[in-house]
Enzyme design. Sequence first.
Site, PDB file in Angstrom:
ATOM      1  N   THR A 155       0.834  -1.219   0.000  1.00 57.73           N
ATOM      2  CA  THR A 155       0.000   0.000   0.000  1.00 57.73           C
ATOM      3  C   THR A 155       0.863   1.261   0.000  1.00 57.73           C
ATOM      4  OG1 THR A 155      -1.685  -1.179   1.239  1.00 57.73           O
ATOM      5  CG2 THR A 155      -1.886   1.218   1.181  1.00 57.73           C
ATOM      6  N   CYS A 156       1.918   1.219   0.797  1.00 63.60           N
ATOM      7  CA  CYS A 156       2.802   2.372   0.912  1.00 63.60           C
ATOM      8  C   CYS A 156       3.392   2.726  -0.455  1.00 63.60           C
ATOM      9  CB  CYS A 156       3.931   2.088   1.900  1.00 63.60           C
ATOM     10  SG  CYS A 156       3.366   1.493   3.509  1.00 63.60           S
ATOM     11  N   SER A 157       3.824   1.706  -1.184  1.00 59.51           N
ATOM     12  CA  SER A 157       4.492   1.920  -2.469  1.00 59.51           C
ATOM     13  C   SER A 157       3.538   2.199  -3.611  1.00 59.51           C
ATOM     14  CB  SER A 157       5.312   0.691  -2.856  1.00 59.51           C
ATOM     15  OG  SER A 157       6.327   0.448  -1.925  1.00 59.51           O
TER      16      SER A 157
END
Lengths: 194, 161
Positions: free
Chosen positions: A81-83
Amino acid sequence: MLANVIRQTRLTGRQVQRAAVRSTHARVQVVTQAIAVGQKLPEGKFKYFDGEGQMRDVSTDELCKGKKVVLFAVPGAFTPTCSLKHVPGFVDKADEFKTKGVDTIACVSVNDAFVMAAWGKDLKAGDKVLMLADGNGQFTKALGVELDLVDKGLGLRSRRYSMYVEDGVVKVLHLEEGGAFTVSSADDMLASLP
Amino acid sequence: MTIAIGDKVPSATFRALDANGMPQAVTTEELFGGKKVLVFAVPGAFTPTCSKQHLPGFVTKADELKAKGVDTIACLSVNDAFVMGAWGQSIGVGDKVLMLADGAGAFTKAVGLDQDLSEAGLGVRSQRYAMLVEDGVVKVLNVEPARGLTCSSAESMLAGL
């Protein structure tokens, strides 16, 4: 017999809840309440790599004093999700934030500076988003937003959040439960700027 | 106590990314049992020497090492599995080198080859070393005496096989 004693004390303007559990093995848990709107950011020091590839230190004071800063945190560099969503959103909207008067957009994670720099390069953060390493988690702990990902092999990390900080004071805060991605996107923050 | 030639490797669980990019457990039993494994450890993913020389060296020499009977080449670091996976991908390891995460440093501390890199903001990490392990027993152990890459490189390990 177990006796629960809960005391509230004021410590340098922050509330600290102390729960003491008496048993054959005495244990004391100190839990810092999560940061809230209106509070000053706690002191912290981050490491990052500058444009010339030099590792530098920056304190929250140097980062925020007299400036309008959007700070967002992720549980882990190179995680899905972060990336795929969180960081790219802020890279894409960086110019719009600047138009609205934001001086700096910074991403914080409990990772080292080498990893943050490589990740930033991978996501083409360039000079749009400053990739800050809270390597030992000190700032994250001081904010009271730790996330226990020990079972996932990641150790103690940060909850996902985004905040708008003026001269070191939190004006807007979107804090997620764990690593959920519901209120802390760039779009949400843009819409919330005063 | 630092591990030595003739010792059995300690039990531990690493993590590695599976084909779907999700972390999965890899135990020392699964990794080392009945196999010839070359493990090399680095202080940090995405750090200069590790990225420019140490890991690429093993990717280049992988086929030669396999020809000499090595079943698995594994890269170990005190980083999480997502970081190890991304690092391996950025170097282009493919299926030549298994990227292992010793996330909490348990194996690294157990073999006595940890070092404190807190000043660089890295915390406790592994020293740089390479070892050949046969059915869980250390046969060759090359620990770098100082910063830099000498005895633990792919060339050195190949020459010693």
